[in-house]
Write a protein that holds these residues in place. Sequence first.
Motif, PDB file in Angstrom:
ATOM      1  N   MET A 248       0.750  -1.166  -0.013  1.00 12.29           N
ATOM      2  CA  MET A 248       0.219   0.029   0.066  1.00 12.29           C
ATOM      3  C   MET A 248       1.052   1.310   0.020  1.00 12.29           C
ATOM      4  N   ALA A 249       0.276   2.626  -0.342  1.00  8.06           N
ATOM      5  CA  ALA A 249       1.105   3.527  -0.619  1.00  8.06           C
ATOM      6  C   ALA A 249       1.799   3.951   0.831  1.00  8.06           C
ATOM      7  N   GLY A 250       3.166   4.041   0.600  1.00  7.80           N
ATOM      8  CA  GLY A 250       4.032   4.625   1.551  1.00  7.80           C
ATOM      9  C   GLY A 250       4.402   3.761   2.413  1.00  7.80           C
ATOM     10  N   ILE A 251       3.880   2.415   2.849  1.00  2.39           N
ATOM     11  CA  ILE A 251       4.391   1.573   3.789  1.00  2.39           C
ATOM     12  C   ILE A 251       4.624   0.405   3.194  1.00  2.39           C
ATOM     13  N   PRO A 252       6.037   0.164   3.203  1.00  2.00           N
ATOM     14  CA  PRO A 252       6.935  -0.941   2.375  1.00  2.00           C
ATOM     15  C   PRO A 252       6.315  -2.309   3.289  1.00  2.00           C
ATOM     16  N   VAL A 253       6.283  -3.323   2.315  1.00  6.45           N
ATOM     17  CA  VAL A 253       5.748  -4.508   2.583  1.00  6.45           C
ATOM     18  C   VAL A 253       6.306  -5.480   3.706  1.00  6.45           C
ATOM     19  N   GLU A 254       7.701  -4.944   3.747  1.00  6.81           N
ATOM     20  CA  GLU A 254       8.690  -5.748   4.661  1.00  6.81           C
ATOM     21  C   GLU A 254       8.520  -5.280   6.155  1.00  6.81           C
ATOM     22  N   HIS A 255       7.960  -4.101   6.147  1.00  8.79           N
ATOM     23  CA  HIS A 255       7.596  -3.716   7.441  1.00  8.79           C
ATOM     24  C   HIS A 255       6.292  -4.166   8.015  1.00  8.79           C
ATOM     25  N   GLY A 256       5.363  -4.448   7.242  1.00  9.69           N
ATOM     26  CA  GLY A 256       4.279  -5.163   7.681  1.00  9.69           C
ATOM     27  C   GLY A 256       4.504  -6.611   8.053  1.00  9.69           C
ATOM     28  N   LEU A 257       5.421  -7.305   7.227  1.00  9.76           N
ATOM     29  CA  LEU A 257       5.867  -8.550   7.476  1.00  9.76           C
ATOM     30  C   LEU A 257       6.633  -8.653   8.657  1.00  9.76           C
ATOM     31  N   PHE A 258       7.277  -7.667   9.054  1.00  4.76           N
ATOM     32  CA  PHE A 258       8.314  -7.778  10.266  1.00  4.76           C
ATOM     33  C   PHE A 258       7.400  -7.479  11.312  1.00  4.76           C
ATOM     34  N   LEU A 259       6.376  -6.824  11.376  1.00  3.67           N
ATOM     35  CA  LEU A 259       5.302  -6.614  12.519  1.00  3.67           C
ATOM     36  C   LEU A 259       4.615  -7.973  12.664  1.00  3.67           C
ATOM     37  N   ALA A 260       4.427  -8.651  11.697  1.00  2.00           N
ATOM     38  CA  ALA A 260       3.444 -10.092  11.702  1.00  2.00           C
ATOM     39  C   ALA A 260       4.564 -11.029  12.186  1.00  2.00           C
ATOM     40  N   GLY A 261       6.003 -10.658  11.864  1.00  2.45           N
ATOM     41  CA  GLY A 261       6.753 -11.687  12.431  1.00  2.45           C
ATOM     42  C   GLY A 261       6.920 -11.803  13.943  1.00  2.45           C
ATOM     43  N   ILE A 262       7.044 -10.381  14.180  1.00  2.72           N
ATOM     44  CA  ILE A 262       7.281 -10.009  15.823  1.00  2.72           C
ATOM     45  C   ILE A 262       6.121 -10.544  16.667  1.00  2.72           C
ATOM     46  N   LEU A 263       4.670 -10.256  15.997  1.00 10.33           N
ATOM     47  CA  LEU A 263       3.996 -10.960  16.861  1.00 10.33           C
ATOM     48  C   LEU A 263       3.679 -12.194  16.832  1.00 10.33           C
ATOM     49  N   PHE A 264       3.970 -12.695  15.841  1.00 11.23           N
ATOM     50  CA  PHE A 264       3.970 -14.605  15.697  1.00 11.23           C
ATOM     51  C   PHE A 264       4.968 -14.805  16.808  1.00 11.23           C
TER      52      PHE A 264
END
Lengths: 205, 102
Positions: B1-17
Amino acid sequence: MEIVFYGAAVVAVISTVMVITRLNAIHALLYLIVSLLSVALVFYSLGAPFIAALEVIIYAGAIMVLFIFVIMMLNLGPQTVLQESQWLQPGTWVGPAILAFVLLAELFYVLAAGVTMPGGEPVLGQPQDVGLALFGPYLLGVELAAMLLLAGMVGAYHLGRREGIGADSAQYQESARQRVRQMEYGVEGGEWDVGSSMQRVGSRE
Amino acid sequence: MAGIPVEHGLFLAGILFGLGLIGVLVRRNVIFMLLSIEVMLNAAGLAFIVAGAQWGQVDGQVMFVFILAVAAAEVAVGLAMVLQLYSRFKTLDSDAASQLRG
């Protein structure tokens, strides 16, 4: 939209760390609700408002209520009053409240800044899009999910019965037998009534 | 999505998991283990949403709906098992049910 994403991400990580380190289950539940709300805000910032609403309604609403029911069922007794007064101390709820206020500030920021869905591109997560995909190519998955939920309901009913505690179980079976006997008599009486009324109808004709 | 790199989203998902996994491995109270499993399911759903937003498809959101159904069924059965465990062993310690004698 970036600040909403990163703020909600920080709140999610902090509250999840608090979930797995709490000693009291209710405290952990409070933090887990905040964590789910912040993940819902992350979904919104990623352009999935429908999923964000589902997260709040089903996860933070229904599933957490189930947890609270079970935790409240487990510790019945005189010590619950003591626990209740202990839970109303500010130390219990001030942590989740601060994190929730951060989320609320972000929500106000989104509303006040008038940020529509990211970048003004065609919004992806409209409910009708999700619904069309769900009942179009994923129809088989929906039916499998229905079977899974039915199996879960039957399994929860079977496991949730109270039995196997010696005299209680015998008593329970005796009362069940009595109930079945009553039902049988009731059904017989009903048939008799139906038959006689039908005879009556026939004679009237 | 605009402005938010996909790596950061996946990083957050990884941290939560990872946090959920740590919770399952460290805690021995079955209520906390169920809560940690919820966190892990939620992180998996977050990864689906991030990927769906990256590719511009609704498939990720459909997968999240399925994850929601799975989580609901899992919580219903899991909490019923918690009640059974408590009524049999009078404790919520998962090590108490390690005998497997039927």
